[in-house]
Design a protein around this motif. Structure first.
Motif, short mmCIF file in Angstrom:
data_model
loop_
_atom_site.label_atom_id
_atom_site.label_comp_id
_atom_site.label_asym_id
_atom_site.label_seq_id
_atom_site.Cartn_x
_atom_site.Cartn_y
_atom_site.Cartn_z
N CYS A 191 0.77 -1.19 0.04
CA CYS A 191 -0.02 -0.06 -0.12
C CYS A 191 0.68 1.22 -0.10
N ALA A 226 -7.11 -0.83 -2.67
CA ALA A 226 -7.70 -2.30 -2.31
C ALA A 226 -7.85 -2.99 -3.48
N ARG A 227 -8.63 -2.41 -4.55
CA ARG A 227 -8.77 -3.17 -5.90
C ARG A 227 -7.37 -3.63 -6.31
N VAL A 280 -7.66 -6.93 -2.18
CA VAL A 280 -8.09 -7.20 -0.74
C VAL A 280 -9.36 -6.14 -0.51
N THR A 281 -9.96 -6.12 0.53
CA THR A 281 -10.99 -5.07 0.92
C THR A 281 -10.34 -4.08 1.76
N PRO A 282 -11.00 -2.87 1.51
CA PRO A 282 -10.41 -1.76 2.46
C PRO A 282 -10.33 -1.95 3.90
N GLN A 331 -9.46 -4.87 5.22
CA GLN A 331 -8.40 -5.31 5.40
C GLN A 331 -7.07 -4.61 5.49
N ILE A 332 -7.22 -3.69 4.66
CA ILE A 332 -6.00 -2.34 4.91
C ILE A 332 -6.08 -1.85 6.12
#
Length: 334
Positions: A223, A241-242, A246-248, A250-251
């Motif tokens: 990131c 995320a895309r 992953v999903t936002p 998770q970040i």
């Protein structure tokens, strides 16, 4: 003066140069001479006109000669702050170009890469840029091959990212001329744990977890890389995320665990650090700095900058100008 079989190194000093970058190269070379029992390396301190120069720590240095009276040197290192320029840029830059054409290896350590690149002697050459100057270097020289390695050496150009990197570079010069055994002994004299070489990247504060110094987890590191790719075009956490898959959420969790900050706050801190580099080391107007870190106007930059550093960009630039030594020209505050 050096005899013909010695290597003469010139250090071209500008007002405001970091003193550690000078001693970190000279001291290992001095030790190598002592260990080898011969004067393999000698050095000369130069300034533009032969005038006395003050370091960033306000310690004065008497130059032995002026740049135009340099005679011949095998290697010439520029030591300066990023804002340093020749008083007579035409003559100074022409002198560097002439040296380069006649076989002198040209180099810059830390901020010294800025006047080196301005001289026109580095076209097509990669440059080692200290992480704290990256944003300022990119703003002034967007088309140059700026690298995060501690040392970048080509056949005719040597650049190093700071004082410790300058020590590593001196060890390489010693190894090239006197062999690995003496280079190792010099390193041991100074308790320098290893000689870093080409391809070794700088350690950067934002790449580590606060307080521990450990590397960031892979997800967070990816990131951070995406955040820093082009700050003039900011990305959303959803976009990142895309891109990663992953999903936002998770970040969000990963950043909180690793840094104690949300990803958006971490990203903003990166943008503020980049903005501050440009405030301190370029003459760019504040609105241009705002655009370079992804703001459509100066107002939100000023708000976030003040929250991060306790004063506005213009106030910060005025504060920094008070500490610039003579000859290290102040930067505009607006």
């Amino acid at each position: 003066m050096c005899r013909d079989d010695r290597i003469e190194i010139g250090f071209l000093l500008f007002d405001g140069f970091p003193m550690a970058c000078l001693t970190s190269v000279i001291e290992p070379l001095r030790a190598a001479n002592e260990i080898a029992g011969q004067e393999t390396f000698c050095w000369t301190l130069l300034s533009e006109r032969g005038q006395k120069v003050r370091s960033s720590a306000e310690v004065g240095f008497d130059a032995m000669r002026g740049l135009l009276d340099h005679g011949e040197v095998d290697i010439l290192f520029l030591l300066s702050s990023p804002t340093s320029r020749f008083e007579n840029s035409s003559a100074g830059n022409a002198a560097l170009r002439s040296l380069g054409r006649h076989g002198t290896i040209l180099g810059g350590i830390s901020g010294g890469v800025f006047p080196l690149v301005r001289s026109g002697t580095m076209q097509g050459q990669p440059v080692s840029v200290h992480w704290c100057y990256e944003a300022a270097f990119e703003a002034e020289f967007p088309d140059f091959d700026a690298r995060s390695e501690v040392i970048v050496r080509t056949a005719t150009r040597y650049t190093a990212a700071g004082a410790a990197a300058g020590f590593d570079l001196a060890l390489h010069l010693i190894q090239d001329r006197l062999g690995a055994e003496i280079a190792h002994e010099v390193a041991c004299w100074f308790q320098h744990p290893m000689m870093r070489g080409a391809g070794v990247r700088q350690q950067v504060p934002s790449a580590t977890q606060p307080e521990t110094g450990d590397s960031l987890p892979p997800l967070v590191a990816r990131c951070v890389t995406l955040f820093g790719q082009d700050m003039s075009e900011p990305v959303s956490i959803a976009d990142v995320a895309r891109e990663i898959g992953v999903t936002p959420r998770q970040i969000e969790r990963a950043f909180k665990r690793a840094t104690g900050k949300s990803p958006s706050h971490y990203y903003r801190a990166m943008r503020m650090k980049a903005a501050r580099q440009m405030v301190m080391y370029t003459a760019d107007p504040i609105p241009e700095i705002a655009a370079s870190v992804g703001y459509s106007s100066a107002a939100p930059l000023v708000t976030h900058y003040r929250a991060a550093f306790g004063l506005s960009p213009a106030e910060d630039r005025r504060r920094i100008n008070r500490f610039r030594v003579e000859g290290n020209a102040p930067l505009p505050s607006v």
